[in-house]
Design a protein around this motif. Sequence first.
Motif, PDB file in Angstrom:
ATOM      1  N   PHE A 128     -52.250  41.668 -45.242  1.00  0.00           N
ATOM      2  CA  PHE A 128     -51.272  42.145 -46.167  1.00  0.00           C
ATOM      3  C   PHE A 128     -51.667  43.649 -46.507  1.00  0.00           C
ATOM      4  CE2 PHE A 128     -50.964  37.681 -47.332  1.00  0.00           C
ATOM      5  CZ  PHE A 128     -49.684  37.641 -47.448  1.00  0.00           C
ATOM      6  N   ARG A 129     -52.828  44.114 -45.762  1.00  0.00           N
ATOM      7  CA  ARG A 129     -53.043  45.648 -45.673  1.00  0.00           C
ATOM      8  C   ARG A 129     -51.747  46.287 -44.666  1.00  0.00           C
ATOM      9  NH1 ARG A 129     -58.634  46.499 -43.064  1.00  0.00           N
ATOM     10  NH2 ARG A 129     -58.073  44.284 -42.023  1.00  0.00           N
ATOM     11  N   PHE A 130     -51.263  45.485 -43.785  1.00  0.00           N
ATOM     12  CA  PHE A 130     -50.407  46.276 -42.832  1.00  0.00           C
ATOM     13  C   PHE A 130     -48.971  45.985 -43.126  1.00  0.00           C
ATOM     14  CE2 PHE A 130     -54.453  44.818 -40.630  1.00  0.00           C
ATOM     15  CZ  PHE A 130     -54.823  46.102 -40.437  1.00  0.00           C
ATOM     16  N   ILE A 131     -48.659  45.103 -44.278  1.00  0.00           N
ATOM     17  CA  ILE A 131     -47.243  44.739 -44.530  1.00  0.00           C
ATOM     18  C   ILE A 131     -46.806  45.121 -45.969  1.00  0.00           C
ATOM     19  CG2 ILE A 131     -46.920  42.943 -42.612  1.00  0.00           C
ATOM     20  CD1 ILE A 131     -47.680  40.806 -44.758  1.00  0.00           C
ATOM     21  N   GLN A 132     -47.408  46.101 -46.381  1.00  0.00           N
ATOM     22  CA  GLN A 132     -47.138  46.568 -47.818  1.00  0.00           C
ATOM     23  C   GLN A 132     -45.751  46.992 -48.009  1.00  0.00           C
ATOM     24  OE1 GLN A 132     -50.026  49.716 -48.579  1.00  0.00           O
ATOM     25  NE2 GLN A 132     -51.675  48.487 -48.573  1.00  0.00           N
ATOM     26  N   PRO A 133     -44.991  46.656 -49.022  1.00  0.00           N
ATOM     27  CA  PRO A 133     -45.740  46.651 -50.381  1.00  0.00           C
ATOM     28  C   PRO A 133     -45.932  45.035 -50.633  1.00  0.00           C
ATOM     29  CG  PRO A 133     -43.456  46.904 -50.670  1.00  0.00           C
ATOM     30  CD  PRO A 133     -43.538  47.050 -49.068  1.00  0.00           C
ATOM     31  N   LEU A 134     -45.588  44.030 -49.733  1.00  0.00           N
ATOM     32  CA  LEU A 134     -45.776  42.621 -49.942  1.00  0.00           C
ATOM     33  C   LEU A 134     -47.201  42.611 -50.212  1.00  0.00           C
ATOM     34  CD1 LEU A 134     -43.996  40.142 -49.732  1.00  0.00           C
ATOM     35  CD2 LEU A 134     -44.928  39.784 -47.843  1.00  0.00           C
ATOM     36  N   GLN A 135     -47.605  41.517 -51.118  1.00  0.00           N
ATOM     37  CA  GLN A 135     -48.965  41.187 -51.440  1.00  0.00           C
ATOM     38  C   GLN A 135     -49.212  39.705 -51.357  1.00  0.00           C
ATOM     39  OE1 GLN A 135     -51.281  43.432 -51.962  1.00  0.00           O
ATOM     40  NE2 GLN A 135     -50.154  45.172 -51.983  1.00  0.00           N
ATOM     41  N   ILE A 155     -45.208  42.935 -34.323  1.00  0.00           N
ATOM     42  CA  ILE A 155     -45.698  41.823 -35.061  1.00  0.00           C
ATOM     43  C   ILE A 155     -45.630  41.640 -36.490  1.00  0.00           C
ATOM     44  CG2 ILE A 155     -47.813  40.228 -35.387  1.00  0.00           C
ATOM     45  CD1 ILE A 155     -48.442  40.916 -32.383  1.00  0.00           C
ATOM     46  N   TYR A 156     -46.350  42.854 -37.187  1.00  0.00           N
ATOM     47  CA  TYR A 156     -46.267  43.063 -38.675  1.00  0.00           C
ATOM     48  C   TYR A 156     -44.969  43.170 -38.972  1.00  0.00           C
ATOM     49  CZ  TYR A 156     -51.195  43.973 -37.768  1.00  0.00           C
ATOM     50  OH  TYR A 156     -52.615  44.088 -37.397  1.00  0.00           O
ATOM     51  N   SER A 157     -44.072  43.796 -38.421  1.00  0.00           N
ATOM     52  CA  SER A 157     -42.669  44.079 -39.051  1.00  0.00           C
ATOM     53  C   SER A 157     -41.839  42.728 -39.048  1.00  0.00           C
ATOM     54  CB  SER A 157     -41.891  45.043 -38.220  1.00  0.00           C
ATOM     55  OG  SER A 157     -42.377  46.103 -38.390  1.00  0.00           O
ATOM     56  N   TYR A 158     -42.101  41.993 -37.924  1.00  0.00           N
ATOM     57  CA  TYR A 158     -41.134  40.581 -37.879  1.00  0.00           C
ATOM     58  C   TYR A 158     -41.885  39.753 -39.161  1.00  0.00           C
ATOM     59  CZ  TYR A 158     -38.923  41.272 -33.515  1.00  0.00           C
ATOM     60  OH  TYR A 158     -37.971  41.843 -32.466  1.00  0.00           O
ATOM     61  N   LEU A 159     -43.416  39.711 -39.062  1.00  0.00           N
ATOM     62  CA  LEU A 159     -43.991  38.925 -40.128  1.00  0.00           C
ATOM     63  C   LEU A 159     -43.566  39.229 -41.493  1.00  0.00           C
ATOM     64  CD1 LEU A 159     -45.810  36.477 -40.515  1.00  0.00           C
ATOM     65  CD2 LEU A 159     -47.546  38.232 -40.859  1.00  0.00           C
ATOM     66  N   GLN A 160     -43.276  40.615 -41.724  1.00  0.00           N
ATOM     67  CA  GLN A 160     -42.981  40.908 -43.030  1.00  0.00           C
ATOM     68  C   GLN A 160     -41.659  40.528 -43.366  1.00  0.00           C
ATOM     69  OE1 GLN A 160     -42.337  45.350 -43.370  1.00  0.00           O
ATOM     70  NE2 GLN A 160     -43.478  45.294 -45.143  1.00  0.00           N
ATOM     71  N   ILE A 161     -40.709  40.515 -42.175  1.00  0.00           N
ATOM     72  CA  ILE A 161     -39.457  40.080 -42.577  1.00  0.00           C
ATOM     73  C   ILE A 161     -39.218  38.653 -43.158  1.00  0.00           C
ATOM     74  CG2 ILE A 161     -37.249  39.569 -41.425  1.00  0.00           C
ATOM     75  CD1 ILE A 161     -37.549  42.072 -39.554  1.00  0.00           C
ATOM     76  N   LEU A 162     -39.992  37.941 -42.433  1.00  0.00           N
ATOM     77  CA  LEU A 162     -40.078  36.604 -42.714  1.00  0.00           C
ATOM     78  C   LEU A 162     -40.818  36.050 -44.002  1.00  0.00           C
ATOM     79  CD1 LEU A 162     -41.197  33.853 -40.181  1.00  0.00           C
ATOM     80  CD2 LEU A 162     -41.837  33.564 -42.489  1.00  0.00           C
ATOM     81  N   LEU A 163     -41.694  36.882 -44.386  1.00  0.00           N
ATOM     82  CA  LEU A 163     -42.457  36.805 -45.611  1.00  0.00           C
ATOM     83  C   LEU A 163     -41.499  37.295 -46.695  1.00  0.00           C
ATOM     84  CD1 LEU A 163     -46.226  37.245 -44.512  1.00  0.00           C
ATOM     85  CD2 LEU A 163     -44.931  35.262 -44.823  1.00  0.00           C
ATOM     86  N   LEU A 164     -40.711  38.501 -46.595  1.00  0.00           N
ATOM     87  CA  LEU A 164     -40.232  38.856 -47.608  1.00  0.00           C
ATOM     88  C   LEU A 164     -39.187  37.851 -48.022  1.00  0.00           C
ATOM     89  CD1 LEU A 164     -39.849  42.753 -46.713  1.00  0.00           C
ATOM     90  CD2 LEU A 164     -41.089  41.740 -48.647  1.00  0.00           C
ATOM     91  N   SER A 165     -38.635  37.204 -46.918  1.00  0.00           N
ATOM     92  CA  SER A 165     -37.538  36.337 -47.343  1.00  0.00           C
ATOM     93  C   SER A 165     -38.042  34.956 -48.095  1.00  0.00           C
ATOM     94  CB  SER A 165     -36.826  35.750 -45.890  1.00  0.00           C
ATOM     95  OG  SER A 165     -36.383  36.935 -45.192  1.00  0.00           O
ATOM     96  N   LEU A 166     -39.073  34.587 -48.010  1.00  0.00           N
ATOM     97  CA  LEU A 166     -39.720  33.515 -48.610  1.00  0.00           C
ATOM     98  C   LEU A 166     -39.615  33.429 -50.111  1.00  0.00           C
ATOM     99  CD1 LEU A 166     -43.149  32.513 -46.819  1.00  0.00           C
ATOM    100  CD2 LEU A 166     -40.474  31.616 -46.393  1.00  0.00           C
ATOM    101  N   PRO A 167     -39.656  34.629 -50.979  1.00  0.00           N
ATOM    102  CA  PRO A 167     -39.569  34.260 -52.488  1.00  0.00           C
ATOM    103  C   PRO A 167     -38.213  33.944 -52.762  1.00  0.00           C
ATOM    104  CG  PRO A 167     -40.972  36.097 -51.885  1.00  0.00           C
ATOM    105  CD  PRO A 167     -40.485  35.836 -50.589  1.00  0.00           C
ATOM    106  N   GLU A 168     -37.212  34.505 -51.930  1.00  0.00           N
ATOM    107  CA  GLU A 168     -35.945  34.334 -52.330  1.00  0.00           C
ATOM    108  C   GLU A 168     -35.398  32.698 -52.267  1.00  0.00           C
ATOM    109  OE1 GLU A 168     -34.271  38.421 -50.116  1.00  0.00           O
ATOM    110  OE2 GLU A 168     -33.822  36.475 -49.319  1.00  0.00           O
TER     111      GLU A 168
END
Length: 280
Positions: free
Chosen positions: A97-104, A149-162
């Motif tokens: 999560f150091r690399f995909i901020q602001p997601l924690q 890799i970090y960008s794709y993962l961020q896209i996926l993880l940002l979608s999960l709370p929805e």
Amino acid sequence: MNYLKQLLDAPVSLPQKEKPVIIEPLDYNNPYDFNKPHRHDYFEIVLVKSGSGSQVIDFSAYTMSAGQLYAIYPGQVHLMQRSSAQGLLIQFRKDIFRFIQPLQHYHLYFKEQAFTLKPDTFAHFYEVAERIMALIEVKEINTLSAHKIYSYLQILLLSLPELQTQSVTIHQDLVVRFLSLLPDNIRGRKKVSDYCALMGCSLDKLNDACKTSLGKTALKLIHEELLLEIRRMLLLNTLSLKEIAYELNFDSPANFNGFIKAQTGLTPSGLQASILEIYN
């Protein structure tokens, strides 16, 4: 029960520690015995593309089917029987999560852990996971690939709370921070004021946030986490009831027994018998 002590006292580590993210087919050759209950020290996202199977995540049983997503957190007791299920596992540690901020990391602690997705949503998630996997399979990952890799993962993880059924409120960030603190602190901190001090907020503010977001008081959520840790320790079956009460900082075995009775209607030994039956 010695295998339970070995697997649950020492959580399973990320198999390839040099990689920030690991994506494997659902039927990959685990470096540990996945047929027995275990704890991970990393997050695991399970995407079920086809087939069937079953999972037990912290004593909740699930039937796996196509189009589902599961989120497993560090420290949870996990058992998965794949049967004919096919899909992908996405594994990563908190430090990513150091690399995909602001997601924690605490944004991934959901009330639900199993999601049945709409076909187009699942297809999108699966495609993103496959893109990450293709980048990871390159022997030497350059800086540009790492950022992808970090960008794709961020896209996926940002979608999960929805995916949560609970509506997002202005209090959600405070609540998920509170929930993420519970697993690491529950043995020594059982008062709402303890967590308010850690987060720098008032008791009323935390209580209002929990009631608005989850319909429960902060104390109720603490009690649920405490009962969950008790159940994990009873599953290990390596400590006596008195020793568990001591480890969890109860004032006395009587208070420990009373807490379990009030929460479950069972005696400690009755609760332990019901837990061991789940994993037989």
